[in-house]
Design a protein around this motif. Structure first.
Motif, PDB file in Angstrom:
ATOM      1  N   GLN A  13       0.742  -1.319   0.023  1.00  0.00           N
ATOM      2  CA  GLN A  13       0.015  -0.054  -0.099  1.00  0.00           C
ATOM      3  C   GLN A  13       1.020   1.230  -0.021  1.00  0.00           C
ATOM      4  O   GLN A  13       1.279   1.605   1.115  1.00  0.00           O
ATOM      5  CB  GLN A  13      -1.117   0.114   1.137  1.00  0.00           C
ATOM      6  CG  GLN A  13      -1.987   1.238   1.304  1.00  0.00           C
ATOM      7  CD  GLN A  13      -2.738   1.151   2.349  1.00  0.00           C
ATOM      8  OE1 GLN A  13      -3.818   1.810   2.298  1.00  0.00           O
ATOM      9  NE2 GLN A  13      -2.675   0.655   3.313  1.00  0.00           N
ATOM     10  N   TYR A  33      -8.530   3.924  -5.088  1.00  0.00           N
ATOM     11  CA  TYR A  33      -7.313   2.967  -4.248  1.00  0.00           C
ATOM     12  C   TYR A  33      -8.038   2.357  -3.019  1.00  0.00           C
ATOM     13  O   TYR A  33      -7.510   1.531  -2.608  1.00  0.00           O
ATOM     14  CB  TYR A  33      -6.398   3.951  -3.864  1.00  0.00           C
ATOM     15  CG  TYR A  33      -5.489   4.524  -4.933  1.00  0.00           C
ATOM     16  CD1 TYR A  33      -4.748   3.565  -6.058  1.00  0.00           C
ATOM     17  CD2 TYR A  33      -5.444   5.762  -5.310  1.00  0.00           C
ATOM     18  CE1 TYR A  33      -4.175   4.200  -6.973  1.00  0.00           C
ATOM     19  CE2 TYR A  33      -4.915   6.374  -6.341  1.00  0.00           C
ATOM     20  CZ  TYR A  33      -3.947   5.663  -7.352  1.00  0.00           C
ATOM     21  OH  TYR A  33      -3.317   5.861  -8.328  1.00  0.00           O
ATOM     22  N   TRP A  57      -1.331   5.775  -2.227  1.00  0.00           N
ATOM     23  CA  TRP A  57      -2.724   5.438  -2.179  1.00  0.00           C
ATOM     24  C   TRP A  57      -3.585   5.974  -0.728  1.00  0.00           C
ATOM     25  O   TRP A  57      -4.567   6.542  -0.712  1.00  0.00           O
ATOM     26  CB  TRP A  57      -2.609   4.105  -2.006  1.00  0.00           C
ATOM     27  CG  TRP A  57      -2.503   3.357  -3.364  1.00  0.00           C
ATOM     28  CD1 TRP A  57      -1.856   3.959  -4.199  1.00  0.00           C
ATOM     29  CD2 TRP A  57      -2.672   2.015  -3.719  1.00  0.00           C
ATOM     30  NE1 TRP A  57      -1.649   2.981  -5.209  1.00  0.00           N
ATOM     31  CE2 TRP A  57      -2.231   1.846  -5.038  1.00  0.00           C
ATOM     32  CE3 TRP A  57      -3.158   0.909  -3.104  1.00  0.00           C
ATOM     33  CZ2 TRP A  57      -2.385   0.608  -5.419  1.00  0.00           C
ATOM     34  CZ3 TRP A  57      -3.708  -0.446  -3.592  1.00  0.00           C
ATOM     35  CH2 TRP A  57      -2.947  -0.547  -4.716  1.00  0.00           C
TER      36      TRP A  57
END
Length: 232
Positions: free
Chosen positions: A19, A36, A23
């Motif tokens: 991640q 996202y 995002w």
């Protein structure tokens, strides 16, 4: 246990390894409309299925996907209400882990939870709690009169000394339980090296004595607590 471990590993992969910060920022700005957010929960679903490698667990993966989406979505909207952003982060992580726990032991959740608490070392938990904030408060009372004779260093971080003391006592307690007394000496040496420049620059005998007394009391509390735990 292996089921929970795999679910937890999938969570670590989805939440931390894959991640990007881009995002996170996009989700915080756009919330439910962020693409996202949906990529993120799909990655969790995919990671869970890959690690489990068994299609019979698809229901667990779906529960994790939906719950992760709802928890993250709620966090995005309540996050601005907190000045300390670490609070919603940790609440978010605790809720995710609770969901994973429930999924891993859903067929015998109540009995497994009871067994888990029965197996906890309550003496160790009590010792660890005692050397943290209670010991910090005890030390502040013992050193209260001495601290009034010192000039406050406003350049230092707020409560930094308290948290350093808590961490060092937890380390000392762990070293005693593991019977690694030599490591305590290394910890004292390391702390002395870091403190040396501060004491040298301040050139204050009172500050030196205050830090020395505080360090000895801190280590003494942790050592006595460790010895009591071992004997119990």
């Amino acid at each position: 246990m292996i089921l929970f471990t795999k679910l937890f590993l999938a969570h670590l992969i989805g939440d931390f390894l894959v991640q990007p910060n881009k995002w996170v920022l996009h989700k915080e700005k756009n919330k439910a409309s962020s693409k996202y957010l949906y990529f993120h929960v799909l990655i969790h679903f995919a990671a869970t299925m890959l690690l489990l490698w068994d299609l019979s667990y698809w229901k667990i993966a779906i529960v994790i996907l939906v719950s992760h989406y709802l928890i993250d979505l709620i966090k995005l909207y309540v996050n601005p209400l907190f000045k300390n952003k670490s609070i919603p982060f940790f609440i978010d992580q605790v809720l995710h882990i609770l969901i994973l726990y429930c999924c891993a032991y859903f067929d015998n959740l109540w009995m497994h939870t009871l067994e888990f608490f029965e197996l906890l070392d309550w003496n160790l938990i009590t010792a660890a709690v005692f050397v943290s904030f209670p010991a910090a408060i005890i030390m502040s009372k013992l050193l209260e009169q001495m601290s009034k004779q010192l000039e406050m260093d406003h350049k230092s971080l707020p409560n930094a000394g308290k948290y350093i003391g808590i961490i060092e006592r937890l380390f000392v307690l762990a070293f005693i339980i593991l019977d690694q007394w030599g490591a305590i000496g290394l910890l004292i040496t390391a702390k002395s090296v870091f403190r040396f420049n501060d004491l040298k620059e301040s050139n204050s005998r009172k500050l030196t004595e205050y830090i020395l007394i505080g360090t000895l009391i801190s280590f003494g509390i942790a050592i006595i607590t460790g010895i009591v735990y071992i004997n119990l």
